[in-house]
Design a protein around this motif. Structure first.
Motif, PDB file in Angstrom:
ATOM      1  N   PRO A  62      -3.597  -0.956  -2.635  1.00  0.00           N
ATOM      2  CA  PRO A  62      -2.887   0.319  -2.835  1.00  0.00           C
ATOM      3  C   PRO A  62      -2.081   0.760  -1.624  1.00  0.00           C
ATOM      4  CG  PRO A  62      -5.268   0.661  -2.680  1.00  0.00           C
ATOM      5  CD  PRO A  62      -5.055  -0.808  -2.773  1.00  0.00           C
ATOM      6  N   TYR A  63      -2.488   0.364  -0.408  1.00  0.00           N
ATOM      7  CA  TYR A  63      -1.724   0.745   0.789  1.00  0.00           C
ATOM      8  C   TYR A  63      -0.361   0.046   0.796  1.00  0.00           C
ATOM      9  CZ  TYR A  63      -5.955   2.903   2.566  1.00  0.00           C
ATOM     10  OH  TYR A  63      -7.053   3.712   2.714  1.00  0.00           O
ATOM     11  N   GLU A  64      -0.351  -1.208   0.424  1.00  0.00           N
ATOM     12  CA  GLU A  64       0.914  -1.933   0.347  1.00  0.00           C
ATOM     13  C   GLU A  64       1.795  -1.352  -0.757  1.00  0.00           C
ATOM     14  OE1 GLU A  64       1.553  -6.268  -1.212  1.00  0.00           O
ATOM     15  OE2 GLU A  64       1.013  -6.378   0.917  1.00  0.00           O
ATOM     16  N   MET A  65       1.185  -1.026  -1.886  1.00  0.00           N
ATOM     17  CA  MET A  65       1.921  -0.406  -2.991  1.00  0.00           C
ATOM     18  C   MET A  65       2.473   0.952  -2.559  1.00  0.00           C
ATOM     19  SD  MET A  65       2.916  -0.484  -6.215  1.00  0.00           S
ATOM     20  CE  MET A  65       1.899  -1.687  -7.086  1.00  0.00           C
ATOM     21  N   ARG A  66       1.670   1.693  -1.811  1.00  0.00           N
ATOM     22  CA  ARG A  66       2.097   3.013  -1.342  1.00  0.00           C
ATOM     23  C   ARG A  66       3.353   2.911  -0.499  1.00  0.00           C
ATOM     24  NH1 ARG A  66       3.338   5.880   3.496  1.00  0.00           N
ATOM     25  NH2 ARG A  66       3.086   8.083   3.005  1.00  0.00           N
ATOM     26  N   ASP A  67       3.388   1.967   0.450  1.00  0.00           N
ATOM     27  CA  ASP A  67       4.534   1.824   1.338  1.00  0.00           C
ATOM     28  C   ASP A  67       5.791   1.415   0.574  1.00  0.00           C
ATOM     29  OD1 ASP A  67       2.905   2.519   3.394  1.00  0.00           O
ATOM     30  OD2 ASP A  67       3.039   0.622   4.479  1.00  0.00           O
ATOM     31  N   MET A  68       5.629   0.506  -0.374  1.00  0.00           N
ATOM     32  CA  MET A  68       6.779   0.048  -1.156  1.00  0.00           C
ATOM     33  C   MET A  68       7.348   1.181  -2.008  1.00  0.00           C
ATOM     34  SD  MET A  68       7.742  -0.984  -4.436  1.00  0.00           S
ATOM     35  CE  MET A  68       6.259  -1.551  -5.264  1.00  0.00           C
ATOM     36  N   LEU A  69       6.473   1.949  -2.672  1.00  0.00           N
ATOM     37  CA  LEU A  69       6.936   3.057  -3.499  1.00  0.00           C
ATOM     38  C   LEU A  69       7.577   4.147  -2.651  1.00  0.00           C
ATOM     39  CD1 LEU A  69       4.020   3.426  -6.073  1.00  0.00           C
ATOM     40  CD2 LEU A  69       6.258   2.369  -6.439  1.00  0.00           C
ATOM     41  N   PHE A  70       6.968   4.446  -1.504  1.00  0.00           N
ATOM     42  CA  PHE A  70       7.525   5.489  -0.645  1.00  0.00           C
ATOM     43  C   PHE A  70       8.931   5.107  -0.191  1.00  0.00           C
ATOM     44  CE2 PHE A  70       8.417   8.268   2.775  1.00  0.00           C
ATOM     45  CZ  PHE A  70       7.579   9.365   2.670  1.00  0.00           C
ATOM     46  N   TYR A  71       9.109   3.862   0.201  1.00  0.00           N
ATOM     47  CA  TYR A  71      10.421   3.409   0.678  1.00  0.00           C
ATOM     48  C   TYR A  71      11.482   3.596  -0.394  1.00  0.00           C
ATOM     49  CZ  TYR A  71      14.196   0.343   2.125  1.00  0.00           C
ATOM     50  OH  TYR A  71      15.443  -0.158   2.457  1.00  0.00           O
TER      51      TYR A  71
END
Length: 344
Positions: free
Chosen positions: A44-53
């Motif tokens: 989820p941390y990797e998903m979070r960064d991608m979505l935020f970007y």
């Protein structure tokens, strides 16, 4: 990946005043949307960064929770980026064709910034995975099917908190007196004891809490568990689109700056200070208190948007006196309102 890596560089650093000014100066329209999905997200941390970007690039605002069990999102998306947003989200395997619930009333002011947080659960319930199977959920009912089931005498349960159901609800629904979803689950099971074979109808704002509740009830032996498809938000859309009876009375509480959207013209609640008909929530202007309560325009002016004489005295006091007042006065810091004692 370091759990804090995304938080170091993919965050908003503007003050609330700057955020409000930025939103006020926008020349385009926004759409407020909510969606959720229970799905395995390995990182989820990797998903979070991608979505935020991506979402920050498209000037999306909102409050999004990610966990290994899925996503729960309430967002404001610029209309000119809506197609990009939708296509990108649906291109991700975890969120392919995830259904959207579009706000009933939308002034474009629902959120000030983009927040994506990684949590243990997308809806905190205090349970372990062994206590229920979140994939074994109840039947989803359309608005028409829901109305028919209500007419046939099914048991209706409001799976929201007390301050939400206070301003709007389905008639004759069971309303748990709970502050949190975690408190509500065992209370609902207790209220339904002996009714395991009866038809149960669950509803909430957008459906995410009902998804877990239906699985929890089925785990506890309830055989006919049903939930409102898309929650109150989509129920209102279906009612309008299909021209069927609206059985929801009052406003639907929402967790953004609007604090509610009107589903019917009925006002079923009252100002917590004077008792006049009112269904407008506000947060106490004293940030040390921040109590969520219902306040009419008259009391808003009389109390300077505060919930009590104490809070009003605090915000009107000179800065030099506030430290002493903070030690002497008792602020609520919660969601329960108790009628303030009037000053002599």
């Amino acid at each position: 990946m370091d759990p804090n890596s995304g938080k170091k560089h993919l965050i908003n650093r503007l003050s609330p005043e700057q955020l409000r000014e930025r939103l006020a100066n926008e020349s385009f329209k926004r759409t407020t949307v909510s969606f959720y999905r229970y799905v395995i997200i390995d990182n989820p941390y990797e998903m979070r960064d991608m979505l935020f970007y991506m979402w920050n690039k498209w000037q999306c605002y909102g409050r999004i929770y990610l966990a290994k069990e899925g996503i729960n999102a309430q967002m404001s998306v610029p209309d000119h980026y809506w197609q990009d947003f939708q296509e990108h989200l649906h291109s991700l395997p975890q969120f392919k064709n995830v259904p959207f619930k579009i706000a009933v009333e939308d002034n474009g002011q629902s959120f000030l910034k983009l927040q994506i947080k990684v949590r243990q659960q997308i809806v905190a319930d205090g349970l372990t995975p062994e206590e229920y199977d979140v994939t074994n959920v109840g039947k989803h009912l359309t608005a028409r099917e829901w109305n028919n089931a209500m007419d046939d005498g099914a048991i209706v349960i409001d799976m929201r908190n007390h301050y939400e159901s206070e301003i709007g609800r389905f008639d004759n629904a069971i309303l748990p007196d709970a502050e949190t979803f975690k408190e509500e689950l065992p209370e609902v099971v207790d209220k339904l004891k002996g009714k395991e074979e009866q038809k149960i109808l669950l509803y909430c704002t957008g459906g995410v809490r009902c998804e877990k509740t239906s699985a929890y009830l089925k785990h506890h032996g309830f055989s006919d568990v049903n939930q409102l498809l898309g929650g109150i938000i989509d129920y209102s859309r279906q009612v309008e689109t299909e021209k069927i009876e609206n059985k929801f009375i009052g406003k639907n509480f929402v967790f953004d700056n609007r604090l509610g959207e009107r589903i019917s013209n009925d006002i079923i609640s009252h100002c917590h200070q004077c008792g006049s008909p009112c269904d407008v929530h506000t947060n106490c202007a004293n940030k040390k208190c921040n109590l969520l309560f219902i306040q009419c325009d008259k009391c808003k002016a009389q109390y300077d948007r505060c919930c009590s004489d104490d809070c009003q005295s605090f915000i009107l006091a000179p800065p030099a006196e506030r430290k002493e007042l903070e030690q002497r006065l008792i602020f609520k810091r919660g969601k329960r309102f108790h009628k303030p004692e009037q000053s002599a």
